[in-house]
Motif scaffolding. Structure first.
Motif, short mmCIF file in Angstrom:
data_model
loop_
_atom_site.label_atom_id
_atom_site.label_comp_id
_atom_site.label_asym_id
_atom_site.label_seq_id
_atom_site.Cartn_x
_atom_site.Cartn_y
_atom_site.Cartn_z
N ALA A 1 -2.41 1.09 -3.06
CA ALA A 1 -3.10 2.34 -2.71
C ALA A 1 -3.87 2.84 -3.92
N ARG A 8 0.78 -1.23 0.00
CA ARG A 8 0.00 0.00 0.00
C ARG A 8 0.82 1.29 0.00
N SER A 9 2.15 1.15 -0.04
CA SER A 9 2.95 2.36 -0.20
C SER A 9 3.05 2.73 -1.68
N VAL A 10 2.53 1.87 -2.54
CA VAL A 10 2.56 2.09 -3.99
C VAL A 10 1.12 2.17 -4.49
N ILE A 65 5.42 10.33 -6.61
CA ILE A 65 5.36 8.96 -7.16
C ILE A 65 4.00 8.72 -7.82
N THR A 66 2.94 9.15 -7.16
CA THR A 66 1.60 8.97 -7.71
C THR A 66 1.44 9.73 -9.02
#
Lengths: 82, 259
Positions: free
Chosen positions: B51, B33-35, B69-70
């Protein structure tokens, strides 16, 4: 390639390089200070999903659970925002 | 360059990738969930793996940070395929496709309603969390995908109470979305999905794009009648609403190709 498509193709290359650059730059260089420790964006993302990281009134990022203010710990298994 | 996938195969393949996406993005044991991945799949779902990019945008707006990153993931997904992911792997898109099978007849949508998703992106995804970080009325708090995948399961599991006004509001929005999906094909994607708004911007320049062979087109309008998002693929090729489902390619004059 037609003259109409050439600018779009260049824009596509810029978009791909910029996006890949953002990911790499964030992964390798960007660190946010949270209670004195440098934390990566990926960690902030994971903490933010559980609302475990917040902005303090002084504008700094804090983990309320670490200071005893929050109800939920960092990376808690319960992320529901509802 | 020619067509990548033939239309008859595409329809079958899309069903497989949609169901595979629904399963793969909800494998409880694999937590990353960090990605984020460029699909609308609520990370508060008890089973979610990744995520949700809209959830990350909401949370980062509240923290007054820029989710690099998102933005990079969304930029890459958009640059490579535009809204391709909406048709091929988005779990909430699959559910709408299934809901629309109840009523085959398609209702038309006033085209300007499509601009609502841009307003929701600017308002409930970016502005409200930025200005009111503790607001209970951000996009995540009202998202029908979040209600279906997170609020209802957590209420069933007894973690959160369903006896609240906001829960009733969320369920009301979900019911409205399902009714819309039954009546209007991909109604939520066309009217309210902020992720579709972001990815749609890339449709005109993406690497994978629809290509028209004008010599094979006799302007019969068959491709427009097959389009689930109500566009005319001949006159509006690579329109921001096009989800690259390849339904129009059965008519023969449209193909998905590489730029």
């Amino acid at each position: 390639m037609s003259s109409k498509n050439r600018p779009r193709f260049l824009l596509l290359i810029v978009a791909i390089l910029l996006s890949a650059g953002l990911i790499l730059w964030s992964a390798l260089r960007v660190r946010y200070p949270v209670q004195g420790k440098p934390i990566s964006e990926a960690t902030i993302t994971e903490l933010s999903l559980t609302h475990s990281v917040q902005r303090a009134p002084n504008g700094r990022l804090t983990i309320p659970a670490a200071t005893g203010e929050g109800k939920r710990g960092a990376g808690a298994a319960e992320p529901c925002p509802t | 360059m020619g067509s990548i996938i033939k239309a008859t195969k595409a329809t079958r393949l899309r069903t497989i990738t949609q169901v595979a996406g629904l399963a793969l993005f909800n494998l409880h044991f694999l937590r990353l969930r960090s990605v984020c991945v460029p699909i609308l799949n609520c990370h508060s779902c008890p089973l979610a793996v990744f995520a949700c990019p809209i959830g990350v945008l909401v949370n980062f707006s509240a923290l007054r940070l820029v989710p690099l990153i998102t933005l990079g993931v969304l930029g890459l997904a958009g640059a490579l395929g535009g809204r391709l992911v909406c048709a091929w792997i988005c779990p909430f898109g699959v559910l709408q496709d299934w809901a629309h099978k109840i009523r085959k007849k398609r209702a038309n949508l006033w085209p300007r309603v499509a601009y609502l998703k841009y307003a929701l992106l600017l308002g409930l995804v970016l502005a409200v969390p930025f200005l009111l970080p503790k607001s209970n009325y951000t996009f995540c708090n009202l998202c029908p995908a979040g209600t279906l995948e997170s609020a209802i399961p957590w209420a069933i599991l007894g973690v959160s109470s369903p006896w609240r006004l906001q829960f009733a509001l969320r369920v009301g929005i979900l019911v409205g979305t399902v009714v819309l999906a039954v009546v209007v094909s991909r109604g939520f994607c066309r009217v309210a999905c902020p992720l579709g708004a972001i990815l749609g911007v890339f449709n005109k320049l993406s690497l994978l794009r629809m290509r028209l062979t004008k010599e094979d087109c006799n302007s019969c309008g068959a491709c427009a009648r097959r389009c689930p998002v109500g566009i005319d693929p001949v006159r509006q090729i690579n329109h921001a609403e096009c989800i690259r489902c390849l339904e129009c390619t059965t008519t023969g004059h449209l193909k998905l190709g590489v730029r």
